[in-house]
Structures are given as structure tokens and as C-alpha cells.
Design a protein around this motif. Structure first.
Motif, PDB file in Angstrom:
ATOM      1  N   ASP A  64       0.779  -1.051   0.088  1.00  0.00           N
ATOM      2  CA  ASP A  64      -0.078   0.095   0.000  1.00  0.00           C
ATOM      3  C   ASP A  64       0.881   1.223  -0.111  1.00  0.00           C
ATOM      4  O   ASP A  64       0.672   2.280  -0.701  1.00  0.00           O
ATOM      5  CB  ASP A  64      -0.988  -0.112   1.402  1.00  0.00           C
ATOM      6  CG  ASP A  64      -2.072  -0.934   1.010  1.00  0.00           C
ATOM      7  OD1 ASP A  64      -2.418  -1.170  -0.026  1.00  0.00           O
ATOM      8  OD2 ASP A  64      -2.765  -1.239   2.052  1.00  0.00           O
TER       9      ASP A  64
ATOM     10  N   GLU B  43      -0.893  -6.740  -4.315  1.00  0.00           N
ATOM     11  CA  GLU B  43      -2.110  -6.653  -3.267  1.00  0.00           C
ATOM     12  C   GLU B  43      -3.087  -7.640  -3.502  1.00  0.00           C
ATOM     13  O   GLU B  43      -3.450  -8.107  -2.445  1.00  0.00           O
ATOM     14  CB  GLU B  43      -2.770  -5.485  -3.231  1.00  0.00           C
ATOM     15  CG  GLU B  43      -3.803  -4.847  -2.128  1.00  0.00           C
ATOM     16  CD  GLU B  43      -3.898  -3.298  -1.918  1.00  0.00           C
ATOM     17  OE1 GLU B  43      -5.164  -3.161  -1.850  1.00  0.00           O
ATOM     18  OE2 GLU B  43      -3.135  -2.851  -1.848  1.00  0.00           O
TER      19      GLU B  43
ATOM     20  N   SER C 125      -0.545  -3.332  -7.499  1.00  0.00           N
ATOM     21  CA  SER C 125      -1.941  -3.612  -7.410  1.00  0.00           C
ATOM     22  C   SER C 125      -2.058  -5.140  -7.731  1.00  0.00           C
ATOM     23  O   SER C 125      -2.891  -6.000  -6.984  1.00  0.00           O
ATOM     24  CB  SER C 125      -2.690  -2.988  -8.746  1.00  0.00           C
ATOM     25  OG  SER C 125      -2.888  -1.604  -8.417  1.00  0.00           O
TER      26      SER C 125
ATOM     27  N   ASN D  78      -7.058   0.232   5.107  1.00  0.00           N
ATOM     28  CA  ASN D  78      -6.458  -1.015   5.463  1.00  0.00           C
ATOM     29  C   ASN D  78      -5.781  -1.089   6.826  1.00  0.00           C
ATOM     30  O   ASN D  78      -6.387  -1.754   7.809  1.00  0.00           O
ATOM     31  CB  ASN D  78      -5.561  -1.610   4.487  1.00  0.00           C
ATOM     32  CG  ASN D  78      -6.186  -1.940   3.290  1.00  0.00           C
ATOM     33  OD1 ASN D  78      -7.359  -2.151   2.999  1.00  0.00           O
ATOM     34  ND2 ASN D  78      -5.359  -2.387   2.324  1.00  0.00           N
TER      35      ASN D  78
ATOM     36  N   PRO E 211      -7.871   2.054  -0.293  1.00  0.00           N
ATOM     37  CA  PRO E 211      -7.494   0.679   0.317  1.00  0.00           C
ATOM     38  C   PRO E 211      -6.116   1.119   1.257  1.00  0.00           C
ATOM     39  O   PRO E 211      -6.086   0.481   2.451  1.00  0.00           O
ATOM     40  CB  PRO E 211      -7.123  -0.169  -0.839  1.00  0.00           C
ATOM     41  CG  PRO E 211      -7.983   0.341  -1.979  1.00  0.00           C
ATOM     42  CD  PRO E 211      -8.166   1.807  -1.809  1.00  0.00           C
TER      43      PRO E 211
ATOM     44  N   SER F 121     -10.763  -3.106  -1.585  1.00  0.00           N
ATOM     45  CA  SER F 121      -9.774  -3.230  -2.413  1.00  0.00           C
ATOM     46  C   SER F 121     -10.463  -3.519  -3.990  1.00  0.00           C
ATOM     47  O   SER F 121      -9.808  -2.881  -4.842  1.00  0.00           O
ATOM     48  CB  SER F 121      -8.656  -4.258  -2.180  1.00  0.00           C
ATOM     49  OG  SER F 121      -8.043  -3.949  -0.775  1.00  0.00           O
TER      50      SER F 121
END
Length: 315
Positions: free
Chosen positions: A73, A114, A111, A291, A287, A254
Motif C-alpha cells: 500500500d 495486493e 496492485s 487497510n 485501500p 480493494s
């Protein structure tokens, strides 16, 4: 008629990012929530990393995966926000061609990482709830390291063709990108060539990642729910499900903005451009900001350490 706008140029030295087309007058105001979200994301994710590093009791797979998510992130938001804020604050719209490709690669690569980390976290919850006595023997530190390495390598390899294909195309119309960062299709659509290879490969990556990862998460949580409903008491069911609630919230924050941004970019021709760009920006910021908040508030071990950290600093 001058042909200055149609002169062929391959690999232009710079691209011009417009920010949020149609909302240029509001860039300063838009930057305020964006900058706030970015600051919260930086502070929150560094706090998660600091607390897990300091607390030996948190050196378990769940928190190792959480640290991987925090690092992802941090890179994901930092790949886009500094340049975006420079556009909003200083009207600094130029970005070097190579820098644009680098930004594109980092955004899409992390991305993908993640998404893979969310699958790993779902696996951890599955083992913890469905096979609690074997959790420590199944998810050992070497196994966690191998899962993390596999997630990283998958992201690197899947996204690697993106910049090479973009560099391959010829750009003969304009180098102005109607976006606030170098999103893959926003750049590719500037090319005056048959871009179906890039477009199809982008679709392949998205559908592969989404189908594979969402399916894996769905299978994990199907087994988890079966195990939870087999528990005889209601209180025990709620307590067990509570250990998964943070992860479920993170999954929703997400995937939903990301999928919405992806489908509107390719198929939402009636969606206003400025709305699509805003959603694409939120996808990169929401996100990373939420998070650490979700895990910090809903995970007792982290929340207690945060309170203890600030209490000791205040005394």
C-alpha cells in the motif's frame, strides 16, 4: 493547415498529465482530501510495520501478511500521489516518458501484488479456523516467505509486458494523457497503431487475477463459513467470524473501486470522464488509507499496542 499536430514521433520525450479533466478549477480543493488520505495512509501503514516489528507476539503469519500488505500500500500510493499533488498544487503536468512507464509499471505491479496478498491472508484465515491445531505446522515461516515470494514474482512477471508494449507503439496524434497518472490504457489509447495486443493482454491480466484470486478467496471463505456454522454456540460463531471481519472489509475496499474503474474505462463510454478519473484515484488511495484503520480498530492485538504506544509517549 499546419501538420504540427500530426507529426509522427515515436517514444515522445514527455507526456502531459491533465489531472482531472473538466475539474481543473477545483484541483486545489480536490487536493485537500487526497493529501489527507495519503498522509493517513503513510502514517497508518508505517504504524502497522512499526508495531509488528516491535512486538514479538505478533510475529505470526497473519501479521507477516499484514506487513506485506502495508508495504504494498505504501508503494502503491506513493507511486501516484506525489506527482498527482504536484499537478494539483503547481500545475506541473509534464512527466518524462520513462518516468511515465515506471509509474505505470509500479502502480499495476503492486496492485497485482495486493490482490495476491489478500488471497494469502484468506488462506491464513482458512487454516487458522478450519485446521487450528495444524496452523503453526502448515504456515511455517519458510512457507510464508515462499508465498510472499510467489506473490511478488507473479506481479512482476504478469505486468512486465505493459511498459515494453507501450514503448513499442508509435504516437502520432498527441502526448496529452487525460488522466492524473499514467494508467495503462490511458497511455495506450494515445498510440496511432493497432493496440489490440496491449488491450487484450490487459484484459487477460485483469480477468486472470480477478477470476483466480476472487475464486480462491471465495473457496476459502466457503470452507470458513462451513466451519463457523458447525460451531454449536452462537457466541463462539460470532467470535470466530469476528477474526475474519477485518479481512473481508479489506477485500471489499480493494476490489470494488478497482473493478469499477477498470470496467468504466473500457466499457463505460457514457460515464463522465472526470467521474472515472476520480474513481481511479480513489482506487489508489482508499485501500492504503483504510487497510491500517480497519486492522488497527478491529484487531485487538494491534489496537492495544497502538494505545500503549501513545500512552507511553504521553506520559
Amino acid at each position: 493547415m499546419s501538420d504540427s499536430n500530426t507529426t509522427d514521433f515515436t517514444n515522445p520525450s514527455t507526456f502531459i498529465l491533465l489531472g482531472i479533466p473538466g475539474l481543473e478549477a477545483a484541483h486545489i480543493w480536490i487536493s485537500i482530501p487526497f493529501c489527507t488520505m495519503y498522509a493517513i495512509a503513510i502514517l497508518g501503514n508505517f504504524t502497522i510495520l512499526f508495531i509488528v516489528k516491535r512486538e514479538p507476539s505478533l510475529h505470526v503469519p497473519m501479521y507477516y501478511f499484514l506487513c506485506m500488505l502495508a508495504i504494498t500500500d505504501l508503494v502503491l500510493s506513493t507511486s501516484s500521489m506525489p506527482k498527482m499533488l504536484s499537478i494539483f498544487w503547481f500545475n506541473s503536468r509534464e512527466i518524462d516518458f520513462s518516468a511515465c512507464l515506471t509509474q505505470m509499471y509500479f502502480i499495476h505491479c503492486f496492485s497485482a501484488m495486493e490482490s495476491g496478498i489478500l488471497v494469502a491472508m484468506a488462506l491464513d484465515r482458512y487454516v487458522a479456523i478450519c485446521h487450528p491445531l495444524r496452523h503453526s505446522t502448515i504456515l511455517t515461516n519458510p512457507v510464508v516467505a515462499k508465498i510472499g515470494l510467489a506473490v511478488v514474482l507473479r506481479g512482476i512477471m504478469l505486468i512486465l509486458p505493459y511498459p515494453f508494449l507501450v514503448r513499442h507503439w508509435t504516437y502520432c496524434r498527441t502526448n496529452i494523457i487525460p488522466h492524473s497518472y499514467c494508467e495503462h490504457m490511458a497511455v495506450v489509447q494515445l498510440a496511432c497503431a493497432d493496440i489490440r495486443v496491449s488491450s487484450y493482454y490487459g484484459l487477460f491480466v485483469i480477468f486472470l487475477l480477478t477470476a483466480l484470486d476472487v475464486f480462491s478467496i471465495a473457496v476459502s471463505y466457503t470452507q470458513i463459513l462451513r466451519a463457523i456454522f458447525s460451531i454449536p454456540t452462537k457466541d463462539a460463531q460470532l467470535k470466530t467470524f469476528g477474526t475474519c471481519s477485518s479481512h473481508l472489509c479489506v477485500i471489499l475496499t480493494s476490489y470494488i473501486p478497482g473493478l469499477f474503474s477498470f470496467f468504466t474505462h473500457r466499457f463505460g463510454h457514457n460515464v463522465p470522464l472526470h467521474f472515472h478519473i476520480l474513481i481511479a484515484n480513489v482506487y489508489l488511495l482508499l485501500p492504503p488509507m483504510l487497510n491500517p484503520i480497519i486492522y488497527g480498530v478491529r484487531t485487538k492485538q494491534i489496537w492495544n499496542r497502538v494505545l500503549r504506544l501513545f500512552t507511553h509517549q504521553g506520559t
